[in-house]
Design a protein around this motif. Structure first.
Motif, short mmCIF file in Angstrom:
data_model
loop_
_atom_site.label_atom_id
_atom_site.label_comp_id
_atom_site.label_asym_id
_atom_site.label_seq_id
_atom_site.Cartn_x
_atom_site.Cartn_y
_atom_site.Cartn_z
N LEU A 253 -14.88 -11.51 10.81
CA LEU A 253 -15.32 -12.28 9.65
C LEU A 253 -16.69 -11.90 9.11
O LEU A 253 -17.53 -12.75 8.87
N MET B 45 -10.16 -10.36 10.22
CA MET B 45 -9.86 -11.50 11.08
C MET B 45 -9.33 -12.66 10.24
O MET B 45 -9.95 -13.09 9.29
N LEU C 58 -5.42 -22.10 7.48
CA LEU C 58 -5.77 -23.16 6.53
C LEU C 58 -6.41 -24.32 7.30
O LEU C 58 -5.86 -24.78 8.30
N GLY C 59 -7.59 -24.73 6.85
CA GLY C 59 -8.26 -25.85 7.50
C GLY C 59 -9.08 -25.46 8.71
O GLY C 59 -9.81 -26.27 9.26
N TYR C 60 -8.96 -24.22 9.14
CA TYR C 60 -9.67 -23.77 10.33
C TYR C 60 -10.44 -22.49 10.03
O TYR C 60 -10.31 -21.49 10.71
N GLY C 61 -11.23 -22.55 8.97
CA GLY C 61 -12.04 -21.39 8.62
C GLY C 61 -11.39 -20.46 7.62
O GLY C 61 -11.87 -19.36 7.40
N GLU D 48 -11.54 -20.38 4.54
CA GLU D 48 -12.44 -19.96 3.45
C GLU D 48 -13.30 -18.76 3.85
O GLU D 48 -13.71 -17.99 3.00
N TYR D 49 -13.55 -18.61 5.14
CA TYR D 49 -14.33 -17.44 5.57
C TYR D 49 -13.51 -16.17 5.39
O TYR D 49 -13.97 -15.18 4.83
N TYR E 2 -10.97 -15.79 3.49
CA TYR E 2 -10.71 -15.66 2.06
C TYR E 2 -11.87 -14.93 1.36
O TYR E 2 -11.67 -13.97 0.61
N SER E 3 -13.08 -15.39 1.63
CA SER E 3 -14.22 -14.80 0.92
C SER E 3 -14.58 -13.41 1.44
O SER E 3 -14.99 -12.56 0.67
N GLU F 136 -12.21 -11.17 -0.30
CA GLU F 136 -12.57 -10.97 -1.72
C GLU F 136 -13.76 -10.02 -1.84
O GLU F 136 -13.79 -9.15 -2.72
N ARG F 137 -14.72 -10.19 -0.96
CA ARG F 137 -15.91 -9.33 -1.05
C ARG F 137 -15.57 -7.88 -0.71
O ARG F 137 -16.08 -6.95 -1.33
N SER G 85 -2.63 -17.98 0.12
CA SER G 85 -4.03 -17.91 -0.32
C SER G 85 -4.65 -16.58 0.08
O SER G 85 -5.46 -16.03 -0.67
N MET H 108 -3.84 -14.02 -2.40
CA MET H 108 -4.68 -14.11 -3.59
C MET H 108 -6.03 -13.44 -3.36
O MET H 108 -6.66 -12.96 -4.29
N ARG I 17 -15.89 -17.53 -5.12
CA ARG I 17 -16.59 -18.59 -4.42
C ARG I 17 -17.74 -18.11 -3.55
O ARG I 17 -18.63 -18.87 -3.20
N HIS I 18 -17.75 -16.82 -3.17
CA HIS I 18 -18.87 -16.36 -2.36
C HIS I 18 -20.16 -16.23 -3.18
O HIS I 18 -21.25 -16.20 -2.63
N ARG J 190 -10.17 -36.18 5.97
CA ARG J 190 -10.19 -34.91 6.68
C ARG J 190 -11.62 -34.39 6.74
O ARG J 190 -12.27 -34.25 5.71
N THR K 103 -1.04 -23.43 -4.79
CA THR K 103 -2.08 -22.65 -4.11
C THR K 103 -2.76 -21.70 -5.09
O THR K 103 -3.98 -21.54 -5.08
N THR L 102 -6.75 -21.80 -5.99
CA THR L 102 -7.64 -20.66 -5.74
C THR L 102 -8.08 -20.01 -7.05
O THR L 102 -9.17 -19.47 -7.12
N LYS L 103 -7.21 -20.06 -8.06
CA LYS L 103 -7.50 -19.34 -9.29
C LYS L 103 -7.65 -20.26 -10.48
O LYS L 103 -6.88 -20.20 -11.44
N THR M 35 -6.16 -29.75 2.05
CA THR M 35 -6.95 -28.93 2.96
C THR M 35 -7.37 -27.63 2.27
O THR M 35 -8.51 -27.19 2.39
N ASN N 29 -11.12 -26.32 1.54
CA ASN N 29 -11.60 -25.01 2.01
C ASN N 29 -12.20 -24.20 0.86
O ASN N 29 -13.27 -23.64 0.97
N LEU O 206 -16.93 -23.42 12.09
CA LEU O 206 -16.20 -22.25 12.58
C LEU O 206 -16.28 -22.17 14.10
O LEU O 206 -15.30 -21.84 14.78
N PHE P 209 -13.88 -24.77 15.35
CA PHE P 209 -12.47 -24.39 15.20
C PHE P 209 -12.08 -23.33 16.23
O PHE P 209 -11.00 -23.37 16.82
#
Lengths: 312, 446
Positions: free
Chosen positions: A182, A209, A213-216, A218-219, A221-222, A225-226, A284, A287, B83-84, B121, B282, B286-287, B307, B311, B346, B349
């Motif tokens: 990540l 890595m 969903l719901g467990y990181g 977004e990390y 995902y980003s 994207e980067r 996701s 995407m 989003r970053h 949540r 979704t 996201t978009k 969720t 995120n 993180l 999780f």
């Protein structure tokens, strides 16, 4: 003021990767962000591989375990079931039995399993270790040799073990998954280290890595994207391999895919919840840039394939 | 598009009078460009400059509120494509469609589902935000009574009123004018009448046209008619069309400052296949959609979409935190192991996931370290022996378990002696450095 479509074109492009020898699968090759065919070239759809293990998946939640009850005792039967009945485009064989905390089976045993599976299927094979860095370096060398010239994907090479694994993948004509945790810089560094050994950058697959969903999520995902933006806008070759999302193993261990309706009535039906969780995680990450997915539940795979149909 | 400091400077009086509190007009201009100062501080600025600067400083996507009161939803105000770069500002709203042709029982069932959709949540309350009522019956009287019924049953829930018939729109809106609803259904054929209804009842207006060219022309026209709170429907219905339209709208607004498309977007994802509907939703989350209209709101679908929205809309610059407490994983007995880590989400999780993998029931003490990971929190003095000891003592865990052994992360092995000094009677055991070592470690303990 008249509207002019703000199209964007890029100098960079994702490498196209072909796997398999008999029936092949191709992914990557686009010069735009995911599914942005309206402003560039998206030559291939993402590929979804079904996950198969060399050990009975006792730790999988019931929703997904029961799908494979009649075949999961034997990886060859399981792989054939995915190919013939579920129409898998690729198989991802995870050699979990080799983990020292599981059955600690030998690299030779793993090599035999790989040979047997390869003899039984004609779709491309992704061969994964048990994610034990030290053991993987011997297991993945043995299976690379056993699968010589079958144009498989070997994985996962990590910072601690990439040298032996990359050398074996190179010597036996395979593609290679490079996994880091990540972080775009770690990912870039690992790809550089592997290519400095003489490994062809166009045979790499980046795994930044996965997270559920719901467990990181977004990390992942980003970071994806980067990585993709660096590949396209900066034409950075170390960031141009296609990306893997190893979805199933992260999704089917969390509470949302296991807790019963009775235990958590607010969360709704467990079966649909689990399948949706895997499908939404996968969608996701599509995407954000993934071209290769490893998934478990056939209903989730079907839904994601339909989603891809709508996007292509 | 935001102006640069130099562009702003050209519009200022250039007297360096210091009345704004800055040494020079240029310094003030630079602060304005960074949005760290307000133009009001300059007493001598011209009306012309105010107008230009005001337009330039307006957010590229107009802020619009759907509904009134506690459950009102803010939309728009986005500033980036990814989003970053910066936090996505206003999480998209989920709306469920109710057709006025449905039976009363069916309608009541959906409204009840909306009212009971709230889930907690990671400390946030998440719910289906709005009801999209469509005039499928084409009967204005029927539409009016259904909207009225929903508004009385669910008075706080924001409403989207969908019809392209201005008379039906008026019939429906006249009873709910105080609720700041969205009237959806203005198109090229009815723009004027719909704009008048929206104005009369202070509703925002959803406009639809095929293609972004036609849509931009229509929003300009409607703005000219005096309606400024606009929501866009590009007419895209397949995932492919949606991605293209939403991407172009967001880019045009943010990168080109194209005002005619600088509004929130409504997206329709209704499908017979509910699983596929979740995935098209979704795409909306996201978009760039601000409202996603669903055909149904099963709990399992809601949980996944809530969720995902959470995120995607978290602030990438602020670490996500989990609540400080002692979490039970599996069904721990008083003899089960007790481990500790920090409250970076993180970290939590990954650690809790590995404990689940181990199949060893366990207690995981998660300590508030302002969302830092173990090593960083230790370096920053937030994960120290005395703070750990205090947390364990105050948690009351001593009454719940039969042993006094605390497993700490391998990276802070150095703290073990100091924690034992501060927690009399306790034994501190050093666990693995990485979470993936936990399954083997925990299995060896039991």
């Amino acid at each position: 003021m008249a509207f002019a479509a703000p199209k964007e074109t890029f100098s960079g492009k994702v490498f196209e990767v072909i796997i398999g020898t008999d029936k092949t699968a191709v992914f990557g090759g686009e010069n735009v962000l995911s599914f942005h065919a309206f402003e560039g070239n998206v030559p291939h759809r993402p590929v979804i591989a079904y996950e198969v293990q060399d050990i009975v998946p006792d730790d999988w939640p019931e929703t997904v375990k029961k799908v494979y009850d009649s075949v999961s005792g034997d990886p060859v039967t399981w792989a054939k079931y995915c190919q013939d009945t579920l129409n898998a485009k690729a198989i991802a064989l995870r050699l979990l039995s080799t983990h020292p905390d599981r059955e600690n089976r030998s690299p030779e045993d793993a090599a035999k399993t790989v040979k047997d599976v390869l003899a039984a299927i004609n779709v491309p094979l992704i061969i994964l270790g048990s994610n034990h860095a030290e053991k993987d370096s011997s297991v993945l060398v043995a299976v690379s040799e056993a699968a010589k010239d079958k144009n498989c994907i070997i994985g996962k090479a990590q910072e601690g073990n990439y040298k032996t694994i990359a050398a074996a993948a190179m010597a036996n004509n395979h593609k290679l998954i490079a996994m880091s945790e990540l972080d775009i810089n770690l990912s870039k560094q690992l790809n550089i280290l592997i290519t400095q050994m003489g490994f062809d950058k166009e045979k790499l697959i980046t795994d930044p890595m996965c997270s559920a969903l719901g467990y990181g999520l977004e990390y992942t995902y980003s970071v994806m994207e980067r990585i993709r933006l660096a590949a396209l806008t900066q034409n950075d070759a170390t960031m141009q391999p296609p990306m893997l999302a190893d979805v199933g193993m992260y999704v089917w261990k969390i509470k949302e895919t296991q807790a019963s309706d009775a235990e958590l009535p607010l969360w709704g039906s467990l079966a649909e919840r689990g399948i949706t969780w895997e499908a939404v995680t996968a969608a996701s990450l599509l995407m954000s840039g993934a071209e290769l997915l490893i998934m478990r539940h056939p209903e989730a795979v079907k839904a994601v394939e339909k989603f891809i149909d709508e996007l292509m | 598009m935001a102006l640069t400091g130099v562009e702003i400077f050209k519009l200022l009086p250039k007297t360096n009078c210091k009345k704004c509190g800055h040494p020079t007009c240029l310094a003030f201009a630079m602060k304005l460009a960074q949005r760290q100062a307000s133009l009001d501080a300059c007493p001598d600025v011209s009306e012309e400059a105010k107008r230009i600067l005001g337009e330039a400083s307006a957010p590229p996507i107009r802020p619009i509120t759907l509904g009134a009161g506690d459950k009102a939803v803010k939309m728009g105000e986005e500033t980036v494509l990814f989003r970053h770069e910066k936090k996505f500002v206003n999480p998209c709203a989920f709306a469920v469609e109710v057709k006025d042709s449905m039976s009363d029982d069916e309608i009541n069932k959906v409204v009840d589902e909306v009212l009971n959709s709230e889930i907690d949540r990671v400390g946030q309350k998440l719910r289906i935000d709005a009801i999209f009522v469509s005039n499928a019956s084409n009967d204005a009287g029927k539409f009016e009574s259904v909207v009225k019924g929903i508004a009385s049953k669910a008075p706080a829930v924001p409403l989207i009123i969908s019809t392209n018939n201005p008379a039906a729109a008026e019939a429906a809106l006249k009873n709910i004018a105080d609720k700041k609803p969205l009237l959806y259904g203005a198109d090229e054929s009815n723009a004027e009448a719909m704009a008048n209804v929206a104005k009369a009842y202070k509703a925002s207006l959803g406009v639809t046209a095929r293609g972004l060219d036609a849509l931009s022309a229509l929003t300009e026209k409607i703005k000219g008619l005096g309606v400024e709170d606009i929501v866009l429907d590009s007419g895209a219905r397949s995932a492919k069309e949606m991605l293209e339209a939403n991407t172009f709208i967001r880019r045009a607004a943010i990168k080109k400052n194209f005002k005619a498309l600088g509004y929130p977007v409504i997206t329709f994802v209704q499908r017979d296949d509910k699983m596929l509907e979740s995935l098209v939703a979704t795409l909306g989350v996201t978009k760039y959609s601000s409202i996603v209209v669903l055909s149904s709101i099963e709990k399992w679908k809601n949980l996944a979409l809530f969720t995902l929205r959470q995120n995607i809309y978290t602030d990438p610059q602020v670490p996500m935190q989990v609540e400080q407490k002692i979490y039970k994983i599996g069904e721990p007995t008083p003899e089960s192991p007790l481990t500790i880590t920090t409250n970076f989400s993180l970290t939590y999780f990954i650690v809790s996931g590995e404990i689940e993998n181990s199949k060893v029931p366990c207690r995981l003490a998660v300590m508030d370290c302002e969302g830092l990971s173990v090593l960083t929190a230790w370096a920053a003095g937030k994960f120290t022996a005395s703070k750990i000891a205090q947390f364990i003592q105050e948690s009351g865990i001593e009454n719940e378990i039969k042993h006094k052994e605390l497993i700490i992360p391998g990276y802070v092995a150095i703290l073990s002696g100091a924690i034992e000094d501060k927690l009399p009677g306790w034994k501190v055991t050093v666990g693995p450095r990485e979470a993936n070592g936990l399954p083997a470690f925990l299995r060896s303990k039991v």
